[in-house]
Design a protein around this motif. Structure first.
Motif, PDB file in Angstrom:
ATOM      1  N   VAL A   1       0.926  -1.309  -0.057  1.00 13.27           N
ATOM      2  CA  VAL A   1       0.126   0.160   0.138  1.00 13.27           C
ATOM      3  C   VAL A   1       0.927   1.204  -0.043  1.00 13.27           C
ATOM      4  O   VAL A   1       0.410   2.180  -0.628  1.00 13.27           O
ATOM      5  N   ALA A   2       1.886   1.231   0.983  1.00 17.84           N
ATOM      6  CA  ALA A   2       2.711   2.322   0.854  1.00 17.84           C
ATOM      7  C   ALA A   2       3.632   2.468  -0.450  1.00 17.84           C
ATOM      8  O   ALA A   2       3.989   3.778  -0.996  1.00 17.84           O
ATOM      9  N   TRP A   3       3.907   1.782  -0.955  1.00 18.28           N
ATOM     10  CA  TRP A   3       4.631   1.746  -2.403  1.00 18.28           C
ATOM     11  C   TRP A   3       3.671   2.289  -3.346  1.00 18.28           C
ATOM     12  O   TRP A   3       4.014   3.031  -4.044  1.00 18.28           O
TER      13      TRP A   3
ATOM     14  N   TYR B   1      -7.466   5.126 -12.865  1.00 18.74           N
ATOM     15  CA  TYR B   1      -6.525   4.957 -11.601  1.00 18.74           C
ATOM     16  C   TYR B   1      -6.868   3.757 -11.002  1.00 18.74           C
ATOM     17  O   TYR B   1      -6.090   2.877 -10.548  1.00 18.74           O
ATOM     18  N   HIS B   2      -8.274   3.379 -10.598  1.00 21.56           N
ATOM     19  CA  HIS B   2      -8.765   2.120 -10.027  1.00 21.56           C
ATOM     20  C   HIS B   2      -8.205   0.832 -10.838  1.00 21.56           C
ATOM     21  O   HIS B   2      -7.367   0.011 -10.171  1.00 21.56           O
ATOM     22  N   ALA B   3      -8.132   1.001 -12.179  1.00 16.50           N
ATOM     23  CA  ALA B   3      -7.732  -0.248 -12.714  1.00 16.50           C
ATOM     24  C   ALA B   3      -6.108  -0.303 -12.779  1.00 16.50           C
ATOM     25  O   ALA B   3      -5.516  -1.390 -12.618  1.00 16.50           O
ATOM     26  N   PHE B   4      -5.585   0.927 -12.762  1.00 13.75           N
ATOM     27  CA  PHE B   4      -3.969   0.932 -12.742  1.00 13.75           C
ATOM     28  C   PHE B   4      -3.526   0.203 -11.357  1.00 13.75           C
ATOM     29  O   PHE B   4      -2.788  -0.628 -11.481  1.00 13.75           O
ATOM     30  N   LEU B   5      -4.366   0.642 -10.385  1.00 12.88           N
ATOM     31  CA  LEU B   5      -3.788   0.051  -8.929  1.00 12.88           C
ATOM     32  C   LEU B   5      -4.323  -1.110  -8.748  1.00 12.88           C
ATOM     33  O   LEU B   5      -3.571  -2.154  -8.136  1.00 12.88           O
ATOM     34  N   ALA B   6      -5.553  -1.785  -9.325  1.00 13.86           N
ATOM     35  CA  ALA B   6      -6.019  -3.054  -9.117  1.00 13.86           C
ATOM     36  C   ALA B   6      -5.029  -4.065  -9.778  1.00 13.86           C
ATOM     37  O   ALA B   6      -4.825  -4.982  -9.293  1.00 13.86           O
TER      38      ALA B   6
ATOM     39  N   LEU C   1       0.557 -12.626  -1.146  1.00 14.57           N
ATOM     40  CA  LEU C   1      -0.640 -12.014  -0.105  1.00 14.57           C
ATOM     41  C   LEU C   1      -1.900 -12.951  -0.553  1.00 14.57           C
ATOM     42  O   LEU C   1      -2.058 -13.383  -1.457  1.00 14.57           O
ATOM     43  N   GLY C   2      -2.781 -12.943   0.475  1.00 14.59           N
ATOM     44  CA  GLY C   2      -3.968 -13.590   0.147  1.00 14.59           C
ATOM     45  C   GLY C   2      -4.919 -12.567  -0.554  1.00 14.59           C
ATOM     46  O   GLY C   2      -4.717 -11.293  -0.535  1.00 14.59           O
ATOM     47  N   GLN C   3      -5.799 -13.264  -1.015  1.00 15.84           N
ATOM     48  CA  GLN C   3      -6.964 -12.547  -1.876  1.00 15.84           C
ATOM     49  C   GLN C   3      -7.649 -11.281  -1.001  1.00 15.84           C
ATOM     50  O   GLN C   3      -7.843 -10.273  -1.267  1.00 15.84           O
ATOM     51  N   THR C   4      -7.983 -11.749   0.348  1.00 13.34           N
ATOM     52  CA  THR C   4      -8.438 -10.813   1.167  1.00 13.34           C
ATOM     53  C   THR C   4      -7.444  -9.561   1.401  1.00 13.34           C
ATOM     54  O   THR C   4      -8.007  -8.319   1.342  1.00 13.34           O
ATOM     55  N   ASP C   5      -6.372  -9.874   1.784  1.00  7.93           N
ATOM     56  CA  ASP C   5      -5.293  -8.693   1.744  1.00  7.93           C
ATOM     57  C   ASP C   5      -5.168  -7.752   0.788  1.00  7.93           C
ATOM     58  O   ASP C   5      -5.057  -6.659   0.701  1.00  7.93           O
ATOM     59  N   GLY C   6      -5.429  -8.330  -0.493  1.00  7.46           N
ATOM     60  CA  GLY C   6      -5.549  -7.584  -1.801  1.00  7.46           C
ATOM     61  C   GLY C   6      -6.669  -6.628  -1.889  1.00  7.46           C
ATOM     62  O   GLY C   6      -6.553  -5.527  -2.166  1.00  7.46           O
ATOM     63  N   GLN C   7      -7.860  -7.117  -1.404  1.00 13.72           N
ATOM     64  CA  GLN C   7      -9.029  -6.054  -1.284  1.00 13.72           C
ATOM     65  C   GLN C   7      -8.786  -4.969  -0.215  1.00 13.72           C
ATOM     66  O   GLN C   7      -9.173  -4.109  -0.354  1.00 13.72           O
ATOM     67  N   ARG C   8      -8.280  -5.624   1.230  1.00 14.04           N
ATOM     68  CA  ARG C   8      -7.872  -4.694   2.072  1.00 14.04           C
ATOM     69  C   ARG C   8      -7.178  -3.386   1.433  1.00 14.04           C
ATOM     70  O   ARG C   8      -7.307  -2.344   1.658  1.00 14.04           O
TER      71      ARG C   8
ATOM     72  N   MET D   1      -6.987  -2.472  -1.660  1.00 18.01           N
ATOM     73  CA  MET D   1      -7.627  -1.707  -2.435  1.00 18.01           C
ATOM     74  C   MET D   1      -8.650  -0.771  -1.832  1.00 18.01           C
ATOM     75  O   MET D   1      -8.971   0.344  -1.945  1.00 18.01           O
ATOM     76  N   ALA D   2      -9.162  -1.336  -0.576  1.00 13.74           N
ATOM     77  CA  ALA D   2      -9.978  -0.396   0.100  1.00 13.74           C
ATOM     78  C   ALA D   2      -9.365   0.813   0.788  1.00 13.74           C
ATOM     79  O   ALA D   2      -9.815   2.059   0.857  1.00 13.74           O
ATOM     80  N   VAL D   3      -7.982   0.701   1.197  1.00 16.32           N
ATOM     81  CA  VAL D   3      -7.322   1.749   1.757  1.00 16.32           C
ATOM     82  C   VAL D   3      -7.168   2.788   0.709  1.00 16.32           C
ATOM     83  O   VAL D   3      -6.901   3.871   1.102  1.00 16.32           O
ATOM     84  N   LEU D   4      -6.810   2.130  -0.508  1.00 17.67           N
ATOM     85  CA  LEU D   4      -6.332   3.079  -1.688  1.00 17.67           C
ATOM     86  C   LEU D   4      -7.708   3.753  -2.201  1.00 17.67           C
ATOM     87  O   LEU D   4      -7.355   4.918  -2.969  1.00 17.67           O
TER      88      LEU D   4
END
Length: 252
Positions: free
Chosen positions: A67-69, A180-185, A197-204, A206-209
């Motif tokens: 997320v920081a990156w 932007y959403h597609a780029f980050l996703a 990472l787990g899939q849930t961590d991936g969604q976490r 995206m939620a933060v972003l």
């Protein structure tokens, strides 16, 4: 006899979704979801934007690192650059100013800092524009795409999506937010596979972003072209190092 009072319709009831400084009709949202879907044939899944070497080098090892990156890439790296070029290209198209659009496209084509980042942007932009002009052609879209080819200008992904969005009457704010959403996703998906990472961590992630995307859209709309640029030398270095990484899954 009692008169029926009119019901005030919400934007959603009128078939409109509000997004920041602009509105997109449901048809526009459907088109953006199609254009920026992982299934759209631009090969986005083959690029990691230097993230693959960042993981190899130990700089990204957790969800928090990812997320920081990505926050830095969005606000200070190619996300910042793409936001400016997207806005300028959209405005030139909306104003039917082909000369201004070609100038923006040429500048965007030359703005990447490494060979792999340039490939990532231009290959996706060319593939996107080719598909859109084939499936959703308009006279202006076709003519401007031909002009880019005749002038040996390869549109970056941001410029190509902005051209198509403005040409089809899709408002700037939701179009840029979707981009932007597609780029980050796509980069989150790469991180899920690389760290791993787990899939849930991936969604976490995206939620933060989500609020970061809104902030980036607002900033891009107010940024003059003289202030376009990046300030992420480490991301540039990671991309350059990736060019010679021995074992790799991604093209960037």
């Amino acid at each position: 006899m009692r008169m029926a009072m009119p019901i005030a319709m919400t934007p959603a009831a009128r078939g409109i979704a509000m997004t920041g400084e602009g509105a997109a009709h449901n048809g526009d949202l459907l088109r953006l979801m199609t254009w920026l879907s992982p299934a759209f044939p631009v090969g986005a899944y083959t690029y990691s934007h230097g993230l693959e070497f960042a993981v190899e080098d130990g700089q990204v090892a957790t969800r928090e690192d990812l997320v920081a990156w990505l926050r830095v890439v969005l606000h200070h790296g190619c996300g910042r650059l793409d936001g400016g070029f997207f806005t300028a290209a959209w405005q030139a198209t909306d104003g039917d100013d082909r000369a201004a659009f070609e100038a923006v496209a040429a500048q965007a084509d030359a703005a990447r800092t490494s060979a792999e980042l340039a490939l990532e942007a231009s290959a996706q932009g060319a593939a996107f524009l080719q598909t859109v002009t084939t499936v959703w052609p308009t006279p202006r879209l076709t003519a401007w795409a031909d002009a880019l080819r005749d002038n040996d200008i390869t549109p970056t992904a941001a410029v190509a999506v902005a051209l198509a969005a403005a040409d089809h009457g899709i408002a700037l704010a939701p179009a840029l937010a979707a981009y932007y959403h597609a780029f980050l996703a796509n980069l989150v998906s790469a991180g899920v596979r690389l760290v791993p990472l787990g899939q849930t961590d991936g969604q976490r992630a995206m939620a933060v972003l989500e609020p970061e995307i809104e902030r980036a859209v607002a900033a891009a709309r107010d940024r003059p072209m003289a202030d376009f640029g990046t300030a992420t030398p480490m991301v540039d270095w990671l991309s350059i190092q990736h060019e010679t990484q021995y074992t790799r899954l991604f093209r960037s």
